[in-house]
Write a protein that holds these residues in place. Structure first.
Motif, short mmCIF file in Angstrom:
data_model
loop_
_atom_site.label_atom_id
_atom_site.label_comp_id
_atom_site.label_asym_id
_atom_site.label_seq_id
_atom_site.Cartn_x
_atom_site.Cartn_y
_atom_site.Cartn_z
N PRO A 286 0.68 2.00 -17.35
CA PRO A 286 0.51 1.05 -15.77
C PRO A 286 -0.27 1.02 -14.46
O PRO A 286 -0.53 -0.17 -13.67
CB PRO A 286 2.14 0.80 -15.46
CG PRO A 286 3.07 1.73 -16.49
CD PRO A 286 1.49 2.48 -17.19
N ARG A 287 -1.13 1.84 -14.68
CA ARG A 287 -2.00 2.13 -13.43
C ARG A 287 -2.96 0.94 -13.39
O ARG A 287 -3.64 0.80 -12.47
CB ARG A 287 -1.96 4.02 -13.69
CG ARG A 287 -0.78 4.61 -13.03
CD ARG A 287 -1.25 5.87 -12.64
NE ARG A 287 -1.90 6.47 -14.45
CZ ARG A 287 -2.09 7.03 -15.55
NH1 ARG A 287 -2.43 8.77 -14.26
NH2 ARG A 287 -2.46 7.92 -16.21
N LEU A 288 -3.11 0.42 -14.78
CA LEU A 288 -4.16 0.31 -14.96
C LEU A 288 -4.14 -1.25 -14.61
O LEU A 288 -5.04 -2.31 -15.16
CB LEU A 288 -4.94 -0.18 -16.81
CG LEU A 288 -5.37 1.72 -16.37
CD1 LEU A 288 -5.84 1.59 -17.74
CD2 LEU A 288 -6.65 2.25 -16.06
N LEU A 289 -2.71 -1.73 -14.59
CA LEU A 289 -2.21 -2.98 -14.24
C LEU A 289 -2.70 -3.58 -13.14
O LEU A 289 -1.67 -2.99 -12.20
CB LEU A 289 -1.13 -3.42 -15.26
CG LEU A 289 -0.76 -2.75 -17.03
CD1 LEU A 289 0.51 -2.96 -17.63
CD2 LEU A 289 -1.19 -4.73 -17.64
N PRO A 290 -2.25 -4.97 -13.21
CA PRO A 290 -2.83 -5.28 -11.14
C PRO A 290 -1.22 -4.93 -10.81
O PRO A 290 0.04 -5.47 -11.98
CB PRO A 290 -2.56 -7.08 -11.44
CG PRO A 290 -3.55 -6.59 -12.81
CD PRO A 290 -2.72 -5.82 -13.86
N GLN A 291 -0.62 -4.60 -9.50
CA GLN A 291 0.44 -3.83 -8.88
C GLN A 291 1.44 -6.11 -8.85
O GLN A 291 -0.29 -6.16 -7.43
CB GLN A 291 0.49 -3.47 -7.93
CG GLN A 291 -0.25 -1.90 -9.07
CD GLN A 291 1.55 -1.60 -9.92
OE1 GLN A 291 2.04 -1.24 -9.74
NE2 GLN A 291 0.46 -1.02 -10.96
N PRO A 292 2.16 -6.10 -8.84
CA PRO A 292 3.06 -7.33 -8.36
C PRO A 292 3.63 -6.80 -6.93
O PRO A 292 3.62 -5.73 -6.70
CB PRO A 292 4.16 -7.17 -9.28
CG PRO A 292 4.46 -6.41 -10.26
CD PRO A 292 2.93 -5.44 -10.29
N GLY A 293 3.88 -8.05 -5.81
CA GLY A 293 4.12 -7.63 -5.66
C GLY A 293 3.80 -7.71 -4.25
O GLY A 293 2.82 -7.70 -4.59
N GLY A 294 4.31 -8.10 -2.59
CA GLY A 294 4.17 -8.00 -1.79
C GLY A 294 4.79 -7.29 -1.15
O GLY A 294 4.86 -5.70 -1.17
N GLU A 295 4.11 -6.85 1.08
CA GLU A 295 4.04 -5.51 1.39
C GLU A 295 5.60 -5.06 1.45
O GLU A 295 5.61 -3.78 1.41
CB GLU A 295 3.52 -5.57 3.35
CG GLU A 295 4.08 -4.94 3.91
CD GLU A 295 4.34 -4.62 5.01
OE1 GLU A 295 5.44 -3.42 5.07
OE2 GLU A 295 5.82 -5.58 4.69
N PHE A 296 6.61 -6.11 1.50
CA PHE A 296 7.97 -5.13 1.65
C PHE A 296 7.83 -4.43 -0.45
O PHE A 296 8.85 -3.04 0.08
CB PHE A 296 9.07 -6.33 1.48
CG PHE A 296 9.95 -5.99 1.61
CD1 PHE A 296 10.83 -5.07 2.29
CD2 PHE A 296 11.26 -5.93 0.71
CE1 PHE A 296 12.34 -4.84 2.20
CE2 PHE A 296 12.85 -6.11 0.47
CZ PHE A 296 12.54 -5.57 1.29
N SER A 297 7.94 -5.08 -0.97
CA SER A 297 8.14 -4.62 -2.01
C SER A 297 7.58 -3.54 -2.11
O SER A 297 8.38 -2.39 -3.05
CB SER A 297 8.27 -5.91 -3.22
OG SER A 297 6.85 -6.31 -3.30
N GLN A 298 6.38 -3.45 -2.05
CA GLN A 298 5.51 -2.38 -2.07
C GLN A 298 5.90 -0.66 -1.61
O GLN A 298 6.47 0.29 -1.88
CB GLN A 298 3.89 -2.65 -1.32
CG GLN A 298 2.95 -3.39 -2.31
CD GLN A 298 2.88 -3.14 -3.75
OE1 GLN A 298 2.63 -1.84 -3.82
NE2 GLN A 298 2.31 -4.13 -4.61
N ARG A 299 6.78 -1.12 0.04
CA ARG A 299 6.84 -0.42 0.51
C ARG A 299 8.22 0.22 -0.11
O ARG A 299 8.90 1.52 -0.22
CB ARG A 299 7.45 -0.53 2.07
CG ARG A 299 6.29 -0.60 2.33
CD ARG A 299 6.75 -1.43 4.26
NE ARG A 299 7.06 -1.76 4.67
CZ ARG A 299 8.74 -1.81 5.04
NH1 ARG A 299 9.36 -1.19 5.44
NH2 ARG A 299 8.98 -3.99 5.55
N VAL A 300 9.40 -0.55 -0.98
CA VAL A 300 10.19 -0.02 -1.45
C VAL A 300 10.20 0.48 -2.73
O VAL A 300 10.54 1.30 -3.33
CB VAL A 300 11.70 -1.67 -2.11
CG1 VAL A 300 12.37 -1.15 -2.57
CG2 VAL A 300 11.86 -2.33 -0.95
N MET A 301 9.13 -0.15 -3.12
CA MET A 301 8.07 0.61 -4.90
C MET A 301 7.48 1.62 -4.35
O MET A 301 8.46 3.14 -5.54
CB MET A 301 7.09 -0.16 -5.38
CG MET A 301 8.31 -1.27 -5.79
SD MET A 301 7.16 -2.10 -6.92
CE MET A 301 6.17 -3.04 -5.95
#
Length: 410
Positions: A286-301
């Motif tokens: 998964p590290r090679l795949l584009p990371q989905p999401g915006g700023e909010f979801s990135q913080r949650v992840m």
């Protein structure tokens, strides 16, 4: 002779058609299927048939010469009933994928013996000269009638302008489309699927490609049902494969159906090729795949990833971000297309894969390290994500090339 699984019928119920059998019926069905999928495409390219005189004289003149040429071109085991396989070479294609399938078919012909129907393989192109990846010059023959046309992949770097790349391969796209209309079974290796999509062959069909580019294929060809977890997908005469080494999975399946299970199994042993793989999911990073999401979801992840061993508590997670649980779920789903729990489970499985590969921890200890007190629950989740039970995954992917370091066991 074409095989029934490569025609328009259900490939899983097909069998090898006997020489002199229902070739005309099979060709007709495949043509109908191809026309339905590709739509009007102009006059197809008509390859010259080998072994038949223009005057139908049954064995003299042009036909006799063509028959002698075809006999001289046959490789080991490629006698009567040989499956005619053409590999479509084009500028920048991977040379290893041009020759990988033919080489394994050659091994299979030797395993099967001189009296068994073998494989007649040729490297073909609509161009007179072809330079493959790495600058390798390939000897090519003009397009001809074959039973199976194999389309190799090409270098697809992040900076590649895919639209321009495919536009430059218009002759190959036209040739692929014409072969499909003529009833030829068409097979793509890895990102060769993009050429099939450009030719219109994936519309309304199930397909796969390298997991790294599956989303891009689905975006460019929304009419296709892209299955990124599959190694090989065959749908009404069109076959697509996963990344690079999946060409061996396709080749073994072709050998199994044309030469029998014993020959395929023995060929796999001789070539040291795994003939028991069922999915490309265990290989996804998964590290090679584009990371989905915006700023909010990135913080949650990030918060979830930093606390893999903790119990999942939706209310506490929402409180940490000062939103309601409903708002958290809605915003996270809008930005990523999935739930926070789904992300957490995927992250736990990714960490568990590393621990199984690089440490000696027991399965129960690995489960506890990623938040599961019940090894059975963990094992079921792990199998759902990777296609393997934890112990089987460790046996297949355990790293043995270096000593474990303290960091590995962290």
């Amino acid at each position: 002779m074409r095989t029934a699984w490569l025609g328009a019928g259900d490939p899983l119920r097909g069998r090898i058609a006997k020489l002199g059998g229902n070739l005309a019926t099979l060709r007709g069905a495949a043509r109908a299927s191809a026309r339905t999928a590709t739509g009007p495409s102009g006059p197809p390219i008509r390859p010259t048939a080998t072994g038949r005189g223009r005057d139908g004289d049954g064995g003299t003149g042009t036909m006799a010469e063509a028959a002698r040429r075809a006999e001289a071109q046959r490789g080991p085991g490629a006698g009567p009933g040989a499956l005619r396989v053409g590999v479509l070479a084009y500028p920048g294609c991977f040379a290893s994928e041009v020759f990988g399938v033919p080489d394994l078919l050659t091994m299979a012909a030797h395993v099967a013996g001189p009296d068994a129907p073998g494989y007649q393989v040729s490297v073909v192109s609509p161009r007179r000269r072809v330079t493959a990846s790495g600058g390798a010059s390939l000897d090519v023959r003009p397009l001809r009638e074959v039973d199976v046309l194999v389309v190799p992949g090409f270098e697809l770097a992040p900076a590649t302008d895919l639209d321009a790349r495919l536009a430059g391969l218009a002759p190959e796209t036209a040739a692929i489309r014409a072969q499909a209309v003529a009833g030829t079974a068409v097979v793509s290796l890895c990102v060769g699927a993009f050429l099939l999509a450009e030719a219109g062959l994936l519309n309304g069909r199930r397909a796969t490609t390298s997991w790294l580019y599956a989303d891009e294929l689905a975006r460019r060809c929304p009419e296709a049902d892209v299955r990124p977890e599959h190694l090989v997908v065959t749908d009404t005469g069109v076959t697509t494969t996963a990344a690079f080494s999946a060409m061996w999975d396709f080749a073994l399946d072709l050998i199994r159906r044309h030469s029998g299970a014993r020959v395929a199994r023995t060929t796999a042993r001789v070539a040291l090729v795994d003939d028991a793989r069922t999915s490309q999911t265990p290989y996804v990073d998964p590290r090679l795949l584009p990371q989905p999401g915006g700023e909010f979801s990135q913080r949650v992840m990030r918060r979830l990833d930093q606390n893999l061993a903790e119990r999942y508590d939706l209310a506490a997670l929402a409180a940490a971000f000062r939103v309601s649980t409903r708002t958290l779920l809605r915003r996270f789903s809008e930005e990523t297309g999935r739930s926070p729990l789904a992300h957490l489970q995927a992250s736990r499985v990714r960490r568990a894969r590393h621990l199984l590969e690089a440490t000696d921890r027991t399965v129960a200890a690995v489960a506890a390290a990623v938040g599961y007190q019940d090894p059975g629950t963990f094992a079921a989740l792990f199998a759902r994500h990777t296609g393997h039970r934890p112990s089987a995954y460790r046996a297949a992917f355990r790293r043995t090339d270096r000593a474990l370091s303290p960091r590995d066991d962290a």
